[in-house]
Design a protein around this motif. Structure first.
Motif: not given
Length: 397
Positions: A141-142, A168, A170
Motif C-alpha cells: 500500500d505504500g 507508480d 505510493n
C-alpha cells in the motif's frame, strides 16, 4: 502499488490493530545470509525530529552529528533492524516511544528508512540500501520513507530517482509517530559508514531497472569523462572544485573522451551513457554513486580525486557491484579551505599536479598522453586569483 517479481508476503487481512501480538519473521535468500527481510506487525515509525550537525570538540577532534527517528514494535520498543546510517553521524533514536493516541494506518508497507533530502551523493549512496526488497513483495500500500531534515520537502532529484526506480509507488512520509498494520523491513545492505553495498539481491534490483533494452542501445560514447565543471560555475556558489577545472574537460576531450555533465541529464540518460561506456573517468563526486548502480564487469573506471586522501568506500562500492578495481591515485598537490568553511575538506579547492595526472592516466591505460598539454604556471596563477575571495589561498594544506 504491485511489485511484479515476488509474492513473498501475503497482504494482511483487515483486522483491528490492537489485539495483534508483535511478530517479526524473516526471509533469507539462499546463499546470501545478509539479504534478510523482516515483517513487523503493528510496527511504529518515528520520523526524524532532532538533527545535530557534526562539529569540533574542544581538543580539535571531530564530533559526530546526531539524529533520531527509526522503527519500533507495537509496544513502542526500538527495533535495531530499522536503524538508519549517515556518514559522520549517529542514529540516537529513543529506546522507547509512547504508543497512546497514535495515527494508525491499515495495510502493508515497505520500509525504506531515512532518505537524505539535501545532498544528492548521500541520497544515492546511503538512502537506497533497503530498496532491493521491493522485488520480493507484492500488494504494497505504500513505501515509508523518513526525510533526514524533518521540515524540508524532498529535492526534485530525490523524487525523480525514486520514481524512476519504483514507478507508480505510493511514497508515504510519516507526519508524526505513526503505527502501520504491517511493515516489511528489508535489511540495509551497506558498508559500516552507511554506504550501500552491492550483492546479488542489490544488483538484481538495480540492473532490472538500469539495464533495460532502451538503456543499452549502444548509441552512446565508449569513452566518457564525467565532469563537475558545469555544476556550479560561480566560485562563490561552488563548494568543491579543481583549479583549472574546465581545462580538465579540454584535456580529456583531446584524448578521445566525450565530456558528460550528469546533472544535465535524466536518471535514464545517465544510466544509458554509463552502460555503453567501456572506459569511464569520474571527477570525484556524487555521479560515481549513481554509476555503480549499473556498473558491469569489464569496464575500466578511473577516479580523479579531489582530496589528498582517497576514500575507500568508492572502491569498495565498485568492487561490490562489478568486481572491478577502481583506478587512479590522488594527484592533489594543495588544497584550500573556503573562507566561510575553514575546516570542511569536502568543500575545498583542489590544485592538481597535471603532469602527474597525465602519467597516472597513461599508467592505467586510460589515455595515450599524446594530446595532453598541462596548463602553464601562469594559467594556474590566474585561476587561483579568480578564487581568492572565496578560498583561503594564504594557508594551503
Amino acid at each position: 502499488m504491485k511489485f511484479a517479481l515476488g509474492n513473498l508476503f501475503a497482504k494482511p487481512s483487515r483486522r483491528s490493530l490492537e489485539p495483534a501480538s508483535p511478530s517479526i519473521t524473516s526471509y533469507i535468500e539462499a546463499g546470501a545470509s545478509t539479504a534478510e527481510i523482516s515483517v513487523v506487525d503493528n510496527g511504529i515509525v518515528a520520523p526524524v525530529s532532532r538533527y545535530v550537525k557534526p562539529g569540533i570538540n574542544a581538543d580539535g577532534s571531530p564530533c559526530k552529528g546526531e539524529f533520531d527517528g527509526g522503527l519500533y514494535d507495537r509496544q513502542g520498543k526500538r527495533l535495531n533492524i530499522g536503524d538508519n546510517a549517515y556518514l559522520g553521524h549517529v542514529n540516537t533514536a529513543a529506546q522507547t516511544v509512547a504508543t497512546e493516541g497514535l495515527k494508525r494506518l491499515p495495510g502493508q508497507y515497505l520500509y525504506l528508512g531515512m532518505v537524505q533530502n539535501v545532498h544528492f551523493g548521500h541520497f544515492t549512496s546511503e538512502s537506497l540500501s533497503r530498496i532491493w526488497g521491493a522485488d520480493l513483495v507484492k500488494d504494497v500500500d505504500g513505501v515509508i520513507y523518513i526525510p533526514r531534515y524533518p521540515n524540508q520537502p524532498l529535492r526534485p532529484y530525490v523524487t525523480t530517482f525514486l520514481e524512476a526506480l519504483l514507478p507508480d509507488a505510493n511514497f508515504v512520509r510519516p507526519e508524526g509517530i505513526s503505527q502501520y498494520e504491517r511493515i516489511i523491513v528489508p535489511a540495509a545492505l551497506r558498508f559500516a559508514p552507511g554506504y550501500m553495498k552491492g550483492g546479488s539481491m542489490v544488483r538484481s534490483f538495480f540492473h532490472q531497472r538500469t539495464q533495460t533494452p532502451a538503456l543499452t542501445d549502444k548509441a552512446t560514447p565508449k569513452r566518457l569523462f564525467v565532469s563537475r565543471s558545469q555544476f556550479r560555475l560561480n566560485a562563490a556558489q561552488n563548494k568543491a572544485c579543481f583549479v583549472c577545472e574546465t581545462k580538465i574537460d579540454e584535456l580529456m576531450q583531446a584524448e578521445g573522451y566525450t565530456v558528460f555533465y550528469p546533472e544535465q541529464h535524466s536518471p535514464e540518460e545517465q544510466f544509458r551513457h554509463y552502460n555503453n561506456a567501456d572506459e569511464l573517468v569520474f571527477a570525484e563526486g556524487s555521479s560515481f554513486h549513481v554509476y555503480v548502480l549499473t556498473a558491469r564487469p569489464g569496464q575500466k573506471v578511473y577516479c580523479l580525486w579531489r582530496r589528498k586522501t582517497m576514500h575507500p568506500v568508492f572502491e569498495n562500492q565498485l568492487k561490490s557491484f562489478s568486481g572491478e578495481r577502481l583506478r587512479g591515485a590522488t594527484q592533489v598537490k594543495k588544497m584550500y579551505y573556503r573562507r566561510d568553511a575553514p575546516t570542511v575538506i569536502p568543500w575545498a579547492l583542489s590544485e592538481l599536479d597535471f603532469d602527474g595526472l597525465r602519467d597516472d592516466l597513461i599508467r592505467e591505460g586510460m589515455i595515450s598522453g599524446t594530446a595532453w598539454a598541462s596548463p602553464e604556471p601562469k594559467e594556474i596563477e590566474a585561476e587561483l586569483a579568480h578564487h581568492r575571495n572565496v578560498y583561503d589561498l594564504e594557508h594551503p594544506f
